[in-house]
Scaffold this motif. Structure first.
Motif, short mmCIF file in Angstrom:
data_model
loop_
_atom_site.label_atom_id
_atom_site.label_comp_id
_atom_site.label_asym_id
_atom_site.label_seq_id
_atom_site.Cartn_x
_atom_site.Cartn_y
_atom_site.Cartn_z
N GLY A 1 -2.09 4.02 -3.69
CA GLY A 1 -3.00 2.89 -3.88
C GLY A 1 -2.34 1.59 -3.50
N GLU A 2 -2.95 0.50 -3.97
CA GLU A 2 -2.42 -0.84 -3.68
C GLU A 2 -1.73 -1.37 -4.93
OE1 GLU A 2 -5.03 -3.50 -1.66
OE2 GLU A 2 -4.68 -2.19 0.05
N THR B 1 0.85 -1.20 0.00
CA THR B 1 0.00 0.00 0.00
C THR B 1 0.89 1.24 0.00
OG1 THR B 1 -1.62 -1.20 1.30
CG2 THR B 1 -1.86 1.19 1.24
N VAL B 2 0.67 2.12 -0.96
CA VAL B 2 1.42 3.38 -1.02
C VAL B 2 0.45 4.50 -0.71
CG1 VAL B 2 2.80 4.89 -2.50
CG2 VAL B 2 2.98 2.40 -2.75
N SER B 3 0.81 5.37 0.25
CA SER B 3 -0.13 6.41 0.68
C SER B 3 0.60 7.69 1.05
CB SER B 3 -0.95 5.90 1.88
OG SER B 3 -0.08 5.61 2.95
N VAL C 1 5.12 -3.91 3.67
CA VAL C 1 3.82 -3.90 2.98
C VAL C 1 3.21 -2.51 2.87
CG1 VAL C 1 3.15 -6.28 3.53
CG2 VAL C 1 2.61 -4.43 5.15
N SER C 2 3.87 -1.52 3.49
CA SER C 2 3.31 -0.16 3.41
C SER C 2 4.42 0.87 3.26
CB SER C 2 2.48 0.12 4.68
OG SER C 2 2.27 1.51 4.82
N ASP D 1 4.69 -5.59 -9.79
CA ASP D 1 4.46 -4.43 -10.65
C ASP D 1 5.36 -3.26 -10.23
OD1 ASP D 1 2.62 -5.83 -12.07
OD2 ASP D 1 0.89 -5.03 -10.98
N ILE D 2 5.62 -3.15 -8.93
CA ILE D 2 6.47 -2.04 -8.47
C ILE D 2 7.91 -2.21 -8.96
CG2 ILE D 2 7.46 -0.90 -6.44
CD1 ILE D 2 4.98 -1.58 -4.88
N ILE D 3 8.40 -3.44 -8.92
CA ILE D 3 9.83 -3.62 -9.25
C ILE D 3 10.06 -3.91 -10.74
CG2 ILE D 3 10.43 -4.36 -6.92
CD1 ILE D 3 10.70 -7.22 -8.05
#
Ligand code: MTE
Length: 306
Positions: free
Chosen positions: A99-100, A90-92, A227-228, A105-107
């Motif tokens: 978002g989630e 989770t990126v906030s 995870v965050s 996908d991030i790397i």
């Protein structure tokens, strides 16, 4: 300056082949305790002439990961109970893209590099570890932090079903484990998001599928199984500071001149030396990375900001 390399070869042109050649060299020589002086300059920032790569069996079996227990052997015994696939992050906070996200996908599309770093725990033991990872800046920049983002806060997985240390009645930690960095520390080229060790996937006990590595700070800053990711304006309250602020701070820069209230930080035990060994080595300012990171703390009283 930051990551010493031959001036003729820009980072972007260092071929996987060169990295593999070096890797094979230290892996085959590993058992015999290869002197890291034999490695190519890109891998040498901060390393001292006597540093040798720590045996893999120590790095993967002598761990701190309180989610699985407080004994050094608990993480290797129990971390296989943690599911790491699928892994959602989770990126906030203060960023344009929040978002989630699936970990893959991030790397995706980011280059994994190999870095051999000195690693110093606040408990006064140390190792030299060949990490594989992505510069944290490359991970974070894709979320486009706004001008208000001054810090970044990370959280570890909270899953008591799979993490027996989170189930204990007597655990004094307020889970999940939290850590943070100033954004300029996070964007420093030495700061890595680690995805592997010794040329292999990161074992669960070392923080799979990814964990932080900030080589000039005490090991507790290097939060595992993240995870965050939250971009903030205010300094995050990290787990160890929350537990005991008189002993553990936010900065946690390795500093031989500032003792822990209960022990000296002037020297360290290089694993696998035993607790009873008299063979200690001097601890270096910023763990040997002063040339690379000293400027980040210019003008700060490091006794106050410990
Ligand atoms: N991350 C989480 N989530 N939980 C922990 O207990 N321990 C920290 C850090 N990251 C810890 C953590 C401490 S104190 C150290 S020294 C390092 O992880 C140890 O990393 P290693 O086991 O890979 O050597």
């Amino acid at each position: 300056m930051l990551i010493r390399k031959p001036p003729a070869i820009p980072n972007s042109e260092i071929t996987p082949e060169q990295i593999y050649r070096d890797r094979r060299r230290f892996m085959t020589a590993g058992a015999a305790g290869l002197a890291t002086a034999a490695l190519s300059p890109i891998l040498q920032a901060g390393l001292q002439p006597d540093d040798t790569v720590t045996p893999e069996s120590i790095v993967t079996q002598y761990n701190n990961f309180y989610e699985f227990g407080t004994d050094k052997s608990d993480p290797a015994a129990y971390a296989h109970e943690m599911t790491t696939d699928p892994w959602t992050v989770t990126v906030s906070g203060e960023a344009n893209k929040t978002g989630e996200f699936a970990f893959e996908d991030i790397i995706k599309g980011l280059d994994v590099e190999e870095r051999i770093y000195r690693f110093r725990c606040v408990e006064a033991w140390s190792m030299v570890v060949p990490w594989m990872g992505i510069p944290l800046k490359d991970v974070l920049a894709q979320f486009e932090p706004t001008g208000n983002a001054k810090f970044v806060e990370f959280e570890t997985l909270y899953r008591p079903d799979e993490m027996r240390g989170q189930r204990g009645f007597f655990s004094s930690i307020d889970w999940p484990y939290v850590e943070g960095l100033r954004l300029d520390e996070a964007y420093h080229p030495l700061t890595l998001m680690v995805t592997g060790l010794y040329g292999k996937e990161l074992p669960n006990q070392n923080g799979a599928p990814w964990r932080l590595m900030v080589p000039w700070k005490y090991g507790f800053k290097s939060i595992k199984s993240i995870v965050s990711i939250r971009f903030t304006e205010r300094e995050p309250v990290n787990t160890w500071k929350q537990l005991q602020a008189s002993e553990y701070g936010f900065y946690a820069n390795v500093n031989p001149k500032v003792s822990h209230p209960r022990w000296s930080q002037a020297s360290e035990r290089r694993l696998p030396n035993s607790l009873f060994s008299s063979n200690r080595m001097p601890t270096l300012m910023f763990n040997g990375y002063e040339e690379e990171v000293g400027h980040l703390y210019a003008g700060m009283d490091l006794r106050k900001y410990y």
